[in-house]
Design a protein around this motif. Sequence first.
Motif, PDB file in Angstrom:
ATOM      1  N   TYR A   1       0.820  -1.216   0.000  1.00 28.72           N
ATOM      2  CA  TYR A   1       0.000   0.000   0.000  1.00 28.72           C
ATOM      3  C   TYR A   1       0.853   1.265   0.000  1.00 28.72           C
TER       4      TYR A   1
ATOM      5  N   ILE B   1      -5.037   4.558   6.422  1.00 28.09           N
ATOM      6  CA  ILE B   1      -5.721   4.223   5.174  1.00 28.09           C
ATOM      7  C   ILE B   1      -7.111   3.698   5.493  1.00 28.09           C
TER       8      ILE B   1
ATOM      9  N   PHE C   1     -10.338   1.696   4.045  1.00 26.91           N
ATOM     10  CA  PHE C   1     -10.743   0.743   3.015  1.00 26.91           C
ATOM     11  C   PHE C   1     -12.257   0.572   3.062  1.00 26.91           C
TER      12      PHE C   1
ATOM     13  N   LYS D   1     -11.079  -2.034  -0.765  1.00 22.08           N
ATOM     14  CA  LYS D   1     -10.391  -1.093  -1.643  1.00 22.08           C
ATOM     15  C   LYS D   1     -10.078   0.209  -0.910  1.00 22.08           C
ATOM     16  N   VAL D   2      -8.932   0.813  -1.242  1.00 23.36           N
ATOM     17  CA  VAL D   2      -8.533   2.066  -0.611  1.00 23.36           C
ATOM     18  C   VAL D   2      -9.445   3.198  -1.079  1.00 23.36           C
TER      19      VAL D   2
ATOM     20  N   LYS E   1      -6.396   8.107   2.098  1.00 23.49           N
ATOM     21  CA  LYS E   1      -5.133   7.929   2.805  1.00 23.49           C
ATOM     22  C   LYS E   1      -4.766   9.242   3.490  1.00 23.49           C
TER      23      LYS E   1
END
Length: 331
Positions: free
Chosen positions: A72, A81, A83, A87-88, A91
Motif C-alpha cells: 500500500y 488508510i 478501506f 479497496k482504498v 489515505k
Amino acid sequence: MSKTVNISSPSQFTEVLQGSVLVLANFYADSSIPSQQVAPVFEQLSQALSRPKLVTFVKVNTAQQKDIAEAYRVTSPPTFIIFRGGKVVEKVQGADALKLQSAVKKVSEEVQKMGSGEGGASGSGSGSNDANWKGAGLPRGYTDITSQVELRYCELLNVDPDAGSVRALFDTAKPSALSGGKGAAKDWVESDTDEQLLLFLPFQSMLKLHTLQITSLPPNDDDDDDEEVPMRPRTIKLFTNKPHNLGFDEAEDLSATQEFELSEEDWNAEGTANIPLRFVKFQNITSLVLFVVNGDGDGEKTRLDRLRLIGETGEKREMGKLEKIGDEPGE
C-alpha cells in the motif's frame, strides 16, 4: 478492552478486509514519535466507532509487516488508510489529528448510511441486523455527531443495574423493542429508586448541538405483567459545559441551559422525540448533563432506549481534566 485489531500477518489483514465493510488501518512504527503522539486519538476513535463486521480499526507495524506496508506504498509512518469493500478510499499521512478526525468522520457517516445486510454486515446491538436504524431524520444541513460522546467518561446516576448499561443508549442498531425482542439482552436503561435519571456526557470535540433525539419504548401493560411498566420521560433539563455530573438536588435547583416538557404528541411511531434546541445556547460545548426530572405517568421508573446528538463538530478537546463528584483538587 481495546477494540483495535493488531495485524500479525498479510493473511490476517486480508481476512479483516474481507470480513468488514469499512476498515481503518493505522500503519505505525514503534520508533516514530509522531506515531506515538497520534496513537491515543486513533484508539479513542476505535472505541467509539468500531462495529462488528461493519467498521474495524487495525494497527499495522510497518517494521514487522513490511509486505503489507509495501503493498500500500506506506513509506512514512504514521499513515492511515481507509478501506471500503477491501479497496482504498482515502489515505492520511502524518500525525495530524484533525485530518484523521475528518477522515474518520466520513467513516461515521458511512456507518449511518449502511443498510441492513450490506456487505453481509450486521449491527452491534441486541437482536437486530439493521445498522442503519434511526428513530428520526436529520435536520437539513446537520449531521449525526453521537460518535463524539466520550463513552468511557460517561456517568449515569440512579440506573437500574438489571437493565442495560449507558453504552446501550448510543448503539446504532435498532432497539430490540422494535424487533419483537422481548427476552433479549436489555439494550435500554431504566431508573432505579425513582423516576429520575442524571446522565453526564463529555465530548471528544467542541460541539455545536442543534437537535437532541430521544427514543423511549416502554412495553405495554399487558406485555410486562410481572414487572412495573416504566414511563417515557416528560420533563427534561439540559446543562452544558459541566466538568462532571451534577447531584440530584443540585440539578433540581440550578437554572438549566434549556428545559422542556414532552407530551404524547412529541413521540413518533418509532418512539422517538425530536427536540430542537436553542442553538445559540449550545455553541462550543464540551459536555452535556441530561436530567430526567420526571416521567409521563404515575409509575416510579423511566426508560431510555437511544440518544442521538445532531449538530456540528469543532476543535478537539483535551480529555485529561474531567472530574467526578468527590474528586479532590490535584488528584
